[in-house]
Design a protein around this motif. Structure first.
Motif, PDB file in Angstrom:
ATOM      1  N   ASP A 122     -16.162 -15.795 -40.710  1.00  0.00           N
ATOM      2  CA  ASP A 122     -15.156 -15.942 -39.658  1.00  0.00           C
ATOM      3  C   ASP A 122     -13.748 -15.707 -40.202  1.00  0.00           C
ATOM      4  O   ASP A 122     -12.837 -15.322 -39.449  1.00  0.00           O
ATOM      5  CB  ASP A 122     -15.238 -17.335 -39.031  1.00  0.00           C
ATOM      6  CG  ASP A 122     -16.423 -17.482 -38.086  1.00  0.00           C
ATOM      7  OD1 ASP A 122     -17.005 -16.444 -37.701  1.00  0.00           O
ATOM      8  OD2 ASP A 122     -16.755 -18.632 -37.738  1.00  0.00           O
ATOM      9  N   LEU A 123     -13.552 -15.940 -41.495  1.00  0.00           N
ATOM     10  CA  LEU A 123     -12.251 -15.699 -42.116  1.00  0.00           C
ATOM     11  C   LEU A 123     -12.114 -14.275 -42.637  1.00  0.00           C
ATOM     12  O   LEU A 123     -11.003 -13.718 -42.667  1.00  0.00           O
ATOM     13  CB  LEU A 123     -12.042 -16.674 -43.282  1.00  0.00           C
ATOM     14  CG  LEU A 123     -11.844 -18.146 -42.902  1.00  0.00           C
ATOM     15  CD1 LEU A 123     -11.927 -19.027 -44.133  1.00  0.00           C
ATOM     16  CD2 LEU A 123     -10.501 -18.333 -42.192  1.00  0.00           C
ATOM     17  N   ILE A 124     -13.223 -13.658 -43.040  1.00  0.00           N
ATOM     18  CA  ILE A 124     -13.154 -12.322 -43.633  1.00  0.00           C
ATOM     19  C   ILE A 124     -13.148 -11.220 -42.575  1.00  0.00           C
ATOM     20  O   ILE A 124     -12.405 -10.229 -42.687  1.00  0.00           O
ATOM     21  CB  ILE A 124     -14.325 -12.109 -44.606  1.00  0.00           C
ATOM     22  CG1 ILE A 124     -14.185 -13.048 -45.810  1.00  0.00           C
ATOM     23  CG2 ILE A 124     -14.397 -10.655 -45.080  1.00  0.00           C
ATOM     24  CD1 ILE A 124     -15.346 -12.975 -46.792  1.00  0.00           C
ATOM     25  N   ARG A 125     -13.959 -11.337 -41.548  1.00  0.00           N
ATOM     26  CA  ARG A 125     -14.118 -10.249 -40.587  1.00  0.00           C
ATOM     27  C   ARG A 125     -12.822  -9.843 -39.887  1.00  0.00           C
ATOM     28  O   ARG A 125     -12.620  -8.655 -39.619  1.00  0.00           O
ATOM     29  CB  ARG A 125     -15.198 -10.607 -39.568  1.00  0.00           C
ATOM     30  CG  ARG A 125     -16.617 -10.508 -40.147  1.00  0.00           C
ATOM     31  CD  ARG A 125     -17.666 -10.493 -39.059  1.00  0.00           C
ATOM     32  NE  ARG A 125     -18.994 -10.233 -39.600  1.00  0.00           N
ATOM     33  CZ  ARG A 125     -19.955 -11.142 -39.736  1.00  0.00           C
ATOM     34  NH1 ARG A 125     -19.719 -12.385 -39.356  1.00  0.00           N
ATOM     35  NH2 ARG A 125     -21.124 -10.830 -40.238  1.00  0.00           N
ATOM     36  N   PRO A 126     -11.899 -10.760 -39.556  1.00  0.00           N
ATOM     37  CA  PRO A 126     -10.638 -10.325 -38.919  1.00  0.00           C
ATOM     38  C   PRO A 126      -9.703  -9.549 -39.833  1.00  0.00           C
ATOM     39  O   PRO A 126      -8.718  -8.973 -39.359  1.00  0.00           O
ATOM     40  CB  PRO A 126     -10.000 -11.651 -38.472  1.00  0.00           C
ATOM     41  CG  PRO A 126     -11.106 -12.641 -38.444  1.00  0.00           C
ATOM     42  CD  PRO A 126     -12.030 -12.227 -39.544  1.00  0.00           C
ATOM     43  N   ILE A 127      -9.982  -9.539 -41.146  1.00  0.00           N
ATOM     44  CA  ILE A 127      -9.131  -8.794 -42.077  1.00  0.00           C
ATOM     45  C   ILE A 127      -9.318  -7.295 -41.830  1.00  0.00           C
ATOM     46  O   ILE A 127     -10.438  -6.804 -41.807  1.00  0.00           O
ATOM     47  CB  ILE A 127      -9.492  -9.151 -43.534  1.00  0.00           C
ATOM     48  CG1 ILE A 127      -9.195 -10.630 -43.808  1.00  0.00           C
ATOM     49  CG2 ILE A 127      -8.735  -8.267 -44.515  1.00  0.00           C
ATOM     50  CD1 ILE A 127      -9.671 -11.113 -45.169  1.00  0.00           C
ATOM     51  N   LYS A 128      -8.228  -6.583 -41.644  1.00  0.00           N
ATOM     52  CA  LYS A 128      -8.305  -5.138 -41.382  1.00  0.00           C
ATOM     53  C   LYS A 128      -8.627  -4.378 -42.667  1.00  0.00           C
ATOM     54  O   LYS A 128      -8.394  -4.846 -43.772  1.00  0.00           O
ATOM     55  CB  LYS A 128      -6.989  -4.632 -40.784  1.00  0.00           C
ATOM     56  CG  LYS A 128      -6.633  -5.224 -39.431  1.00  0.00           C
ATOM     57  CD  LYS A 128      -5.355  -4.582 -38.911  1.00  0.00           C
ATOM     58  CE  LYS A 128      -4.963  -5.140 -37.546  1.00  0.00           C
ATOM     59  NZ  LYS A 128      -4.558  -6.566 -37.629  1.00  0.00           N
TER      60      LYS A 128
END
Length: 335
Positions: free
Chosen positions: A181-187
């Motif tokens: 949940d913290l990694i996936r929003p990173i572009k």
């Protein structure tokens, strides 16, 4: 007829290729490296295992901080070798080492707590672009069978309670769901590297791969790869030290490393004495390209412990790395 033979030759050549590459990397944007190393040397009291009194402590892992420091240095140097300016490479170290558990230590922004990991990744979320590459490495304990990661505690007294659920703010447990949940929003492109026991649990299902370490069977895997679904280029790849077993450390002259990390550093051309990468492209690069798949293949071939059991390796532990991404590889650097 010649044209037909030529087309057949091209088709056979394509079919012989073992992977489909991600698009060639463009040396622009920012490379961000977050390296976590936890030795578990600073327990204020024995760890509380309410249901199992025999498990009274977290074993020390002396090689983990060396893993984090040297991997971050090797990756930064490879990025510079590939054309990035040092100003466009950001390195964050989250470490726990030595025996100190004072308030100043556990509240330091560079301490390997779950809260600091969360804030670090949230900051990255707000600053990345589609041209960026984020690499996160973790060296520490993975919970037996379930594979969750154990961050460093933030206690100044008392026992560490591993029975706290991951939803509890005092818990040190990191689940795949919490971390993703913290990694996936990173572009941009994201690579997660885990050197911990049972870390294969973190290999996620994706449009081009299917994790089946525990819940999936070979039929699911077979059906996925021979279905009519189209593969998708991965923007998030996971590379782990072991499937559903322990991971181990090995001793060098003056320090230790995880067996998996040791092979990964070798794949990157790292010299443990000079603390520099070797000249030229790293040993794991193919045709001047360094990809996640080329790293994975090198590790499987060169790590000191075998990846599977045989009558010739009965005296050694088995440690089988895993990777997500399926048929679609992720290129990191070109030289």
């Amino acid at each position: 007829m010649r044209r037909v033979l030529l087309l057949l030759s091209i088709l056979l050549l394509l079919m012989a290729s073992c992977e489909l590459y991600y698009e060639e990397p463009v040396q622009r944007g920012t490379v961000r490296i977050v390296s976590i190393g936890i030795t578990y040397e600073n327990e204020p009291e024995e760890v509380a295992y309410p249901e199992d009194e025999e498990k009274d402590q977290l074993g020390d892992l002396p090689g983990t901080v060396f893993d984090a420091r040297e991997l971050s240095d090797a990756l930064k140097q490879q990025a510079m070798r590939a054309g990035w300016n040092s100003a466009d490479i950001e390195v964050t170290l989250l470490l726990q080492e030595r025996e100190d558990y004072s308030e100043a230590t556990v509240n330091d922004t560079g301490y390997a707590s779950r809260a600091n990991l969360k804030s670090t990744l949230e900051i990255i979320q707000g600053t990345t672009t589609e041209d960026d590459l984020t690499i996160i490495t973790y060296s520490g304990h993975g919970i037996e069978e379930t594979g969750e990661l154990l961050m460093a505690h933030t206690l100044t007294e008392g026992a560490i309670d591993l029975s706290l659920p991951p939803s509890d703010p005092e818990s040190i447990i990191v689940t795949p769901e919490w971390l993703y949940d913290l990694i996936r929003p990173i572009k941009g492109k994201k690579l997660l590297i885990l050197d911990s026991c049972y870390s294969g649990v973190f290999v996620p299902e994706s449009p081009s791969s299917l994790s089946w370490v525990y819940d999936k069977g070979i039929d699911d895997w077979y059906g996925k790869y021979f279905s009519d679904e189209e593969y998708e280029i991965p923007s998030f790849v996971v590379l782990t030290a072991s499937a559903d077993s322990d991971s181990y450390e090995r001793k060098f002259d003056d320090h230790s490393h995880g067996v998996f990390t040791s092979a990964l550093l070798e794949a990157l051309g790292w010299n443990h004495t000079t603390l520099r990468i070797a000249d030229g492209a790293p040993p794991s690069a193919r045709n001047g390209l360094l990809s996640v798949d080329s790293l994975y293949k090198y590790i499987k071939k060169h790590q000191v412990y075998p990846v599977r059991w045989s009558i010739f390796t009965m005296d050694k532990p088995i440690q089988h790395p895993m990777i997500s991404g399926g048929a679609m590889d992720m290129l990191l650097f070109s030289y």
